[in-house]
Design an enzyme around this catalytic site. Structure first.
Site, PDB file in Angstrom:
ATOM      1  N   GLU A 161       6.106  54.168 -14.397  1.00  0.00           N
ATOM      2  CA  GLU A 161       7.104  53.135 -14.100  1.00  0.00           C
ATOM      3  C   GLU A 161       8.207  53.073 -15.146  1.00  0.00           C
ATOM      4  OE1 GLU A 161       3.811  52.646 -14.326  1.00  0.00           O
ATOM      5  OE2 GLU A 161       3.230  52.430 -12.222  1.00  0.00           O
TER       6      GLU A 161
ATOM      7  N   PHE B 160       4.028  46.045 -12.725  1.00  0.00           N
ATOM      8  CA  PHE B 160       4.397  47.256 -13.467  1.00  0.00           C
ATOM      9  C   PHE B 160       5.924  47.373 -13.642  1.00  0.00           C
ATOM     10  CE2 PHE B 160       0.667  48.264 -10.660  1.00  0.00           C
ATOM     11  CZ  PHE B 160      -0.271  47.879 -11.593  1.00  0.00           C
TER      12      PHE B 160
ATOM     13  N   ARG C  24       3.391  40.163  -1.060  1.00  0.00           N
ATOM     14  CA  ARG C  24       2.626  41.120  -0.261  1.00  0.00           C
ATOM     15  C   ARG C  24       2.152  40.546   1.071  1.00  0.00           C
ATOM     16  NH1 ARG C  24      -2.591  42.728   1.318  1.00  0.00           N
ATOM     17  NH2 ARG C  24      -3.292  40.632   0.876  1.00  0.00           N
TER      18      ARG C  24
END
Lengths: 307, 268
Positions: free
Chosen positions: A56, A81, A165
């Site tokens: 990342e 991340f 999500r």
């Protein structure tokens, strides 16, 4: 019952749509293209999609380099991340030079669910908000996510986009979207809740229930945490005097602090920050986690009545 | 410029570096002096540059990943006319365009803000990818410090550059063997750095980092389908006798007496 759709899915669709309208848009991911939904862009524009592997920090700096060549990079991974591990790359490779990079991070907040606390970013708004020049946007539903993606692409400079999500309701209202301009979704004068992201539909449900009891709760959707809409925050805080902030994020450094920064020294208010109370998340179903961490309609109603 | 002229230019650049550091009273002489020949070879002998239009779309790109060697880059940019050399005396001062580490928002000719180690090579790699994606023939050059190779991001970027076959990217390793806390081996051994870079997918060259002809020969050797790594063996503090190979000259500025001594050794 409203139609349900995960905000990240709307992100992926919007990105693919944007790719057709703007050939300068390039997309980077770190081996999570199917989770973040950037695979929808990959399917249509493979020559403008770059998988960075599970790296990342490098991804964010690569995006910085791409932006110098006239591209508009959208870099995506999980918020943990992208905002966490790669924080200093966001700060120094992207924001310090004011490069035109869009950091579009999914799986933010505790509704990540079963993966548990190691993957539930409850600090990312705070981390991004503290960086000079960073715009921070938290869309509340699928439609707003689409508008946010297009608005971010049009804005010159770094933008952090935060997507959830889990499936969440699509609001049955046509909201305008202007970066930095909060939307009043429900008028009220007894108390005001400033909410963002997944907490907005819950706040609207709470307002409906309170109305039946004769309590008028104003609901303000603060989709842009930075720059915050000072005018709307002040107007509604002054009108209602009872102020609640409601976010799927730590109560430290997020929307709650952004609102309190505006109100500090401006008047006398009853004030309550609802969010994750300086704790880590854990495994569980999203609804169980919202209940465990005090992010339900009932929690908000109780907070309104207690002020 | 021919090689002879570039060699002479290196002395001018070294004098600028010493003066900048002495005026500022802080900064990094050792690593600024070790990259002089590499950067002079690139700026005067290789890259397409345009000091009157620093954003010229046809320019090649240089990024100083080891951003603490900024005085060398500033000296070259100033000598080439990217900005007025009078700015040298403002190095590291409030409101200066010459920040302690290169700042693209402030200094003409600086392509990105570098100095947080490990990030510059990634940004350069992103630039090389961008140029390829845009189907431009832009060449991208960057310089890593050897201590910098202890940053994991260097290896993330290297894997990426090889994966995307970025043969428009040339990375230099300024291999002077010293870092702040001591030698590389005392702090964190790099092991067989040549083999490591080769195994990550670079075409690896080794040169005397103070031999301009050797640097240019390596730069001009065509490589296709993979990025290029030029390991430049250098001397930290090169050109100033009392600074050469001295770890304590990593991040200390010369005083007036030392400035005079250094300038005496650097007669053009």
């Amino acid at each position: 019952m409203s139609e349900m759709k995960a905000i990240r899915i709307a992100y992926g669709e919007a990105l693919a749509e944007l790719g057709g309208k703007n050939d300068k848009v390039v997309v980077l991911d770190a081996d999570l293209a199917h989770a973040t939904q950037t695979a929808k862009f990959l399917d249509k524009y493979p020559e403008r999609f770059f998988n960075c592997g599970i790296a990342e920090a490098n991804m964010v700096s690569i995006a910085a380099g791409l932006s110098t060549q006239g591209f508009v990079p959208f870099a995506s991974t999980f918020a943990m991340f992208g905002a966490g591990r790669a924080y200093e790359q966001v700060r120094n490779s992207v924001a310090y030079p004011n490069f035109n990079v869009k950091l579009a991070m999914t799986h933010a907040g505790i509704c990540v669910g079963e993966d548990g606390g190691s993957h539930q970013s409850i600090e990312d708004i705070a981390l991004m908000r503290v960086i000079p020049g960073m715009t921070v946007i938290v869309p509340c539903d699928a439609n707003e996510a689409r508008k946010a993606v297009f608005a971010a692409a049009d804005l010159q400079g770094p933008v952090y986009l935060r997507f959830a999500r889990c499936p969440s309701p699509i609001l049955d209202m046509d909201m305008p979207f202007e970066i930095g301009k909060a939307n009043v979704l429900n008028e009220g004068s007894d108390a005001v809740v400033f909410a963002c992201g997944t907490m907005v539909p819950i706040a609207l449900d709470a307002a409906k229930e309170l109305e039946a009891e004769g309590i008028k709760l104003a609901v303000v959707n603060v989709h842009t945490i930075k720059p915050i809409d000072r005018e709307t925050v002040l107007t509604y805080a002054n009108k209602c005097k009872k102020v609640i902030t409601f976010e799927e994020h730590s109560v430290i450094g997020g929307l709650g602090d952004a609102v309190s920064d505006v109100l500090m020294g401006q008047g006398s208010y009853s004030f309550k920050k609802l969010g994750v109370q300086d704790k880590f998340g854990q495994s569980g179903k999203p609804d169980e986690l919202f209940a465990e961490y005090g992010l339900t309609k009932e929690d908000l109603i109780a907070a309104v009545k207690a002020l | 410029m021919n090689v002879k002229e570039m060699e002479k230019q290196c002395t001018i650049i070294r004098r600028d570096i010493i003066n900048m550091l002495a005026d500022a009273g802080s900064g990094h002489p050792g690593g600024s002096l070790s990259v002089v020949e590499i950067m002079v070879a690139l700026y005067y002998g290789k890259m397409r540059t345009n000091s009157q239009n620093p954003k010229d779309p046809n320019r090649d790109l240089f990024l100083l990943s080891k951003g603490h060697a900024a005085p060398c880059q500033y000296a070259i940019l100033g000598e080439m006319g990217y900005f007025d050399k009078a700015e040298f005396k403002n190095f590291r001062q409030l409101h200066s365009i010459l920040q302690g580490h290169p700042d693209t928002k402030k200094c003409p000719g600086v392509e990105a803000s570098t100095g947080s180690l490990g990030q510059g090579i990634s940004i350069a790699t992103g630039m090389a990818l961008g140029a390829k994606t845009a189907k431009k023939d832009t060449q991208v050059y960057t310089i890593l410090g050897d201590g910098e190779c202890q940053e994991g991001q260097v290896w993330e970027a290297s894997m990426f550059a090889a994966n995307y076959k970025l043969d428009n990217l040339t990375v230099f390793l300024d291999h002077n063997g010293l870092q702040i806390d001591g030698t590389n081996d005392e702090v964190m051994s790099l092991g067989d750095i040549h083999a490591k870079f080769a195994s990550f997918g670079y075409e690896v060259f080794e040169v005397d980092g103070h031999d301009i002809q050797a640097i240019l020969d390596a730069v001009n050797t065509p490589v296709s389908g993979k990025p290029k790594m030029i390991i430049a063996k250098t001397v930290k503090g090169k050109g100033v006798s009392f600074m050469e190979n001295q770890v304590n000259w990593h991040g200390a500025a010369p005083n007036e007496e030392q400035r005079a001594q250094a300038l005496k050794e650097l007669e053009v």
